[in-house]
Design an enzyme around this catalytic site. Structure first.
Site, PDB file in Angstrom:
ATOM      1  N   ASP A  58       0.816  -1.207   0.000  1.00 12.29           N
ATOM      2  CA  ASP A  58       0.000   0.000   0.000  1.00 12.29           C
ATOM      3  C   ASP A  58       0.856   1.266   0.000  1.00 12.29           C
ATOM      4  O   ASP A  58       2.013   1.261   0.444  1.00 12.29           O
ATOM      5  CB  ASP A  58      -0.887   0.048   1.251  1.00 12.29           C
ATOM      6  CG  ASP A  58      -2.099  -0.857   1.154  1.00 12.29           C
ATOM      7  OD1 ASP A  58      -2.183  -1.652   0.202  1.00 12.29           O
ATOM      8  OD2 ASP A  58      -2.959  -0.772   2.058  1.00 12.29           O
ATOM      9  N   ASP A  59       0.230   2.348  -0.463  1.00 11.19           N
ATOM     10  CA  ASP A  59       0.665   3.741  -0.251  1.00 11.19           C
ATOM     11  C   ASP A  59       1.726   4.219  -1.222  1.00 11.19           C
ATOM     12  O   ASP A  59       2.159   5.370  -1.127  1.00 11.19           O
ATOM     13  CB  ASP A  59       1.158   3.985   1.180  1.00 11.19           C
ATOM     14  CG  ASP A  59       0.083   3.762   2.225  1.00 11.19           C
ATOM     15  OD1 ASP A  59      -1.090   3.569   1.834  1.00 11.19           O
ATOM     16  OD2 ASP A  59       0.410   3.757   3.419  1.00 11.19           O
TER      17      ASP A  59
ATOM     18  N   HIS B  79      -6.051   3.087  -4.279  1.00 10.09           N
ATOM     19  CA  HIS B  79      -5.954   3.335  -2.826  1.00 10.09           C
ATOM     20  C   HIS B  79      -6.299   4.782  -2.492  1.00 10.09           C
ATOM     21  O   HIS B  79      -5.815   5.320  -1.488  1.00 10.09           O
ATOM     22  CB  HIS B  79      -4.540   2.989  -2.354  1.00 10.09           C
ATOM     23  CG  HIS B  79      -4.425   2.727  -0.879  1.00 10.09           C
ATOM     24  ND1 HIS B  79      -5.372   2.036  -0.149  1.00 10.09           N
ATOM     25  CD2 HIS B  79      -3.454   3.071   0.009  1.00 10.09           C
ATOM     26  CE1 HIS B  79      -4.987   1.960   1.114  1.00 10.09           C
ATOM     27  NE2 HIS B  79      -3.842   2.592   1.244  1.00 10.09           N
TER      28      HIS B  79
ATOM     29  N   HIS C 150      -5.407   9.419   0.529  1.00 11.76           N
ATOM     30  CA  HIS C 150      -5.389   8.514   1.690  1.00 11.76           C
ATOM     31  C   HIS C 150      -6.233   9.045   2.855  1.00 11.76           C
ATOM     32  O   HIS C 150      -5.770   9.144   3.996  1.00 11.76           O
ATOM     33  CB  HIS C 150      -3.949   8.269   2.144  1.00 11.76           C
ATOM     34  CG  HIS C 150      -3.742   6.961   2.856  1.00 11.76           C
ATOM     35  ND1 HIS C 150      -3.996   6.797   4.200  1.00 11.76           N
ATOM     36  CD2 HIS C 150      -3.304   5.760   2.413  1.00 11.76           C
ATOM     37  CE1 HIS C 150      -3.715   5.556   4.558  1.00 11.76           C
ATOM     38  NE2 HIS C 150      -3.297   4.900   3.468  1.00 11.76           N
TER      39      HIS C 150
ATOM     40  N   HIS D 295       3.768  -2.366   3.132  1.00 10.16           N
ATOM     41  CA  HIS D 295       3.771  -1.004   2.597  1.00 10.16           C
ATOM     42  C   HIS D 295       5.051  -0.719   1.830  1.00 10.16           C
ATOM     43  O   HIS D 295       6.141  -1.046   2.305  1.00 10.16           O
ATOM     44  CB  HIS D 295       3.608   0.018   3.731  1.00 10.16           C
ATOM     45  CG  HIS D 295       2.275  -0.043   4.401  1.00 10.16           C
ATOM     46  ND1 HIS D 295       1.988  -0.976   5.372  1.00 10.16           N
ATOM     47  CD2 HIS D 295       1.149   0.697   4.218  1.00 10.16           C
ATOM     48  CE1 HIS D 295       0.731  -0.814   5.771  1.00 10.16           C
ATOM     49  NE2 HIS D 295       0.201   0.186   5.092  1.00 10.16           N
TER      50      HIS D 295
END
Length: 342
Positions: A159-160, A210, A214, A304
């Site tokens: 993620d991210d 995503h 965020h 991540h």
């Protein structure tokens, strides 16, 4: 002491810095070409005076890097701000002045608690309200926590990102072991590093949505959730990643309303069943140990590649891959883990 407000925008980041009397110290706008520029700017100011940085709950892209740079970071929630996050980001000057006028009621963040620290009870209550709908969506292939426990397949997810340092290092490890993964990308980072999205796809990995900045999605209206998803999908498509139908809500934040909106957008929500909290920087051995303790056939593992210093995640990755392979597991992208509505 100076107070900095940092706001995201479709184009990048706005930063306003004021002194204790509210007088302007600096105002800057940074294009979405990565987070090094705004973080470096604030760090340079911190060499001249103590700097308190304020973000709002729709901005989960910078806080990890700001804290890693040694800055004090506070989060303003919807009830703290005069501007509803549903109408877009809270302006940077508003956030800076909240630091002066309302710092005591804002939430001070630390790496160990994460961006959503202090709202765990609320998030848990939203998740509990979502459980009946989540079960129905899972049965329909519209939501995934994990795949079949009878098949020796595991999905590794990140993620991210994309991040200019850590995403290439993750990709190098995956290429060495010939392991496919799924990358849930943040729109602001996609806009900054489209070449990394192309590399992810070219090397056989899957990309998912995503959101743009965020945010904690239950804070937003349906229109703003749609904008967060839509902007990111468009950026991914321009970068060569197509328009993903797989979405991961930041923090796994969900409510019955959010899950309904995502499903009605034709999206499949992907969550996870294994999370070693690598963002808390507990060390590579601890990250690997938690994954190996919790993972089973069918697991979706959350790691991540962005959002802060991910060197420990990169260091932990070879051990995770070797140990899971030794158990007979085969790594697949999430769309091959279970029948999904894609």
């Amino acid at each position: 002491m100076w107070f900095a407000g940092v706001a995201w925008s479709p184009e990048g980041y706005d930063v306003t810095v004021v002194d204790q009397a509210g007088a302007p110290v600096a105002v800057s706008r940074f294009a979405a070409t990565g987070i090094d520029e705004p973080v470096g700017f604030l760090r340079s100011l911190a060499e001249r005076s103590e700097v308190v940085t304020v973000i709002d709950s729709t901005n989960g892209v910078l806080d990890g890097s700001l804290m890693a740079a040694g800055l004090d970071v506070y989060r303003a929630d919807p009830w703290d701000t005069p501007v509803s996050p549903a109408s877009g980001p809270v302006p940077s000057d508003t956030l800076a002045r909240l630091g002066i006028d309302a710092l005591a009621r804002l939430t001070r963040l630390d790496i160990g608690s994460g961006t959503l620290g202090g709202r765990d009870d609320e998030a848990d209550a939203d998740i509990r309200r979502s459980e009946p709908l989540a079960r129905r969506l899972t049965a329909q292939g519209g939501l995934l926590f994990h795949g079949s426990r009878a098949l020796p397949r595991v999905a590794l997810t990140f993620d991210d990102g994309p991040h200019p340092v850590y995403t290439p290092r993750v990709l190098d490890v995956l290429r060495r072991y010939r392991v496919p993964a799924t990358f849930f990308c943040v729109g602001l980072h996609v806009q900054a590093f489209p070449d990394l999205v192309r590399r992810i796809v070219d090397e056989g990995h899957l990309v998912g949505n995503h959101t743009w900045s965020h945010p904690y999605l239950p804070d937003l209206t349906r229109q703003e959730v749609s904008r967060q998803i839509g902007r990111t999908g468009e950026a991914l498509d321009r970068a060569g990643g197509g328009t993903p139908v797989l979405v991961r809500p930041p923090y796994g934040g969900r409510s019955p309303e959010v899950l309904t909106w995502l499903a009605e957008e034709g999206l499949t929500t992907v969550l996870w069943d294994v999370e070693p909290c690598d963002w808390a920087m507990g060390g590579a051995a601890a990250i690997a140990g938690q994954v190996l303790d919790k993972a089973d056939f069918g697991s979706v593992i959350l790691l991540h590649d962005g959002g802060g210093d991910r060197s420990q995640t990169v260091e932990a990755l070879p051990g995770i891959l070797e140990s899971m392979m030794a158990r007979g597991c085969r790594f697949v992208t999430v769309d091959r883990l279970a029948p999904l509505r894609v």
